[in-house]
Every structure is written in C-alpha cells, then in structure tokens.
Design a protein around this motif. Structure first.
Motif, mmCIF file in Angstrom:
data_model
loop_
_atom_site.group_PDB
_atom_site.id
_atom_site.type_symbol
_atom_site.label_atom_id
_atom_site.label_comp_id
_atom_site.label_asym_id
_atom_site.label_seq_id
_atom_site.Cartn_x
_atom_site.Cartn_y
_atom_site.Cartn_z
ATOM 1 N N UNK A 26 0.840 -1.184 0.000
ATOM 2 C CA UNK A 26 0.000 0.000 0.000
ATOM 3 C C UNK A 26 0.880 1.240 0.000
ATOM 4 N N UNK A 27 0.548 2.193 -0.844
ATOM 5 C CA UNK A 27 1.226 3.481 -0.866
ATOM 6 C C UNK A 27 0.173 4.561 -1.065
ATOM 7 N N UNK A 28 0.316 5.668 -0.330
ATOM 8 C CA UNK A 28 -0.623 6.773 -0.500
ATOM 9 C C UNK A 28 0.094 8.066 -0.885
ATOM 10 N N UNK A 29 1.352 7.926 -1.293
ATOM 11 C CA UNK A 29 2.137 9.060 -1.762
ATOM 12 C C UNK A 29 3.193 8.538 -2.719
ATOM 13 N N UNK A 30 3.417 9.251 -3.806
ATOM 14 C CA UNK A 30 4.481 8.892 -4.735
ATOM 15 C C UNK A 30 5.325 10.128 -5.004
ATOM 16 N N UNK A 45 4.386 5.002 2.041
ATOM 17 C CA UNK A 45 3.239 4.862 2.937
ATOM 18 C C UNK A 45 3.389 5.908 4.030
ATOM 19 N N UNK A 46 2.471 6.860 4.039
ATOM 20 C CA UNK A 46 2.473 7.960 5.003
ATOM 21 C C UNK A 46 1.282 7.770 5.931
ATOM 22 N N UNK A 47 1.563 7.597 7.205
ATOM 23 C CA UNK A 47 0.496 7.381 8.181
ATOM 24 C C UNK A 47 0.103 8.716 8.807
ATOM 25 N N UNK A 48 -1.193 8.949 9.021
ATOM 26 C CA UNK A 48 -1.647 10.205 9.628
ATOM 27 C C UNK A 48 -1.023 10.419 11.007
#
Length: 102
Positions: A26-30, A45-48
């Motif tokens: 899972x990745x939420x930033x590239x 993967x950047x966690x809040x």
C-alpha cells in the motif's frame, strides 16, 4: 507452440508474478524524480499524525518507459471514470524539494 519458446518480437511474453509481489504494497504518496537517463518513482506509505514515512517500493524507469506508463495510467483513469464516475482531486500534500508528488 509453447509459450516459453515464443519470442518477445512475436508479441508474446511470459510474465511471472510470485506470491510476495502479487500481494502488493500500500502506498498513499508517490515522489517522482528524474535525471537525463532515468525516472525514479518512490511509492511511500504515510500514516496520519506520524512524522516518519517509509518508502515501500522504488521503480526506476527509462524515459521512454516512463512515458508509456503515463499513457497507460491516463487510459486506465479514463476507463475507470467512464465506469465509476469522476475521481475528485483534493489539495495535494506538498513536501519540500524538487520532487513531484502524486
């Protein structure tokens, strides 16, 4: 003709996908950077609420292949939006530096 003996010039390529790669990450930033000879895409993967982010995968592409990926993504987004509706964009998360974020 057996697929394993076919030539890539014939348009047939056997692609192996092992279980570990098939599971994906899972990745939420590239982050995208480039030099004259290659494009580097880091999937993160950047966690809040957490200051530390992890690069989950790095892909290095020749410029021609980067352009082909862009074209494939554009076509797939068009197909997705025709099927499921418009993807709404939100304000991008911005990091310092010269990278381009996605």
């Amino acid at each position: 003709m057996d697929n394993q003996n076919q030539n890539p010039q014939d348009g047939n390529i056997n692609i192996e996908l092992n279980e570990m790669v098939a599971a994906g990450v899972y990745a939420n930033l590239a982050l995208v950077n480039h030099s004259p000879s290659e494009f580097v895409v880091d999937f993160i993967q950047l966690m809040p609420g957490v200051q530390q982010a992890k690069v989950r995968s790095r892909i290095i592409l020749a410029p021609l292949h980067a352009k082909r990926v862009l074209s494939a993504l554009q076509q797939n987004i068009t197909n997705y939006e025709q099927q499921f509706g418009e993807i709404k964009e939100v304000e991008p998360f911005v990091l310092g530096g010269n990278n381009v974020q996605a």
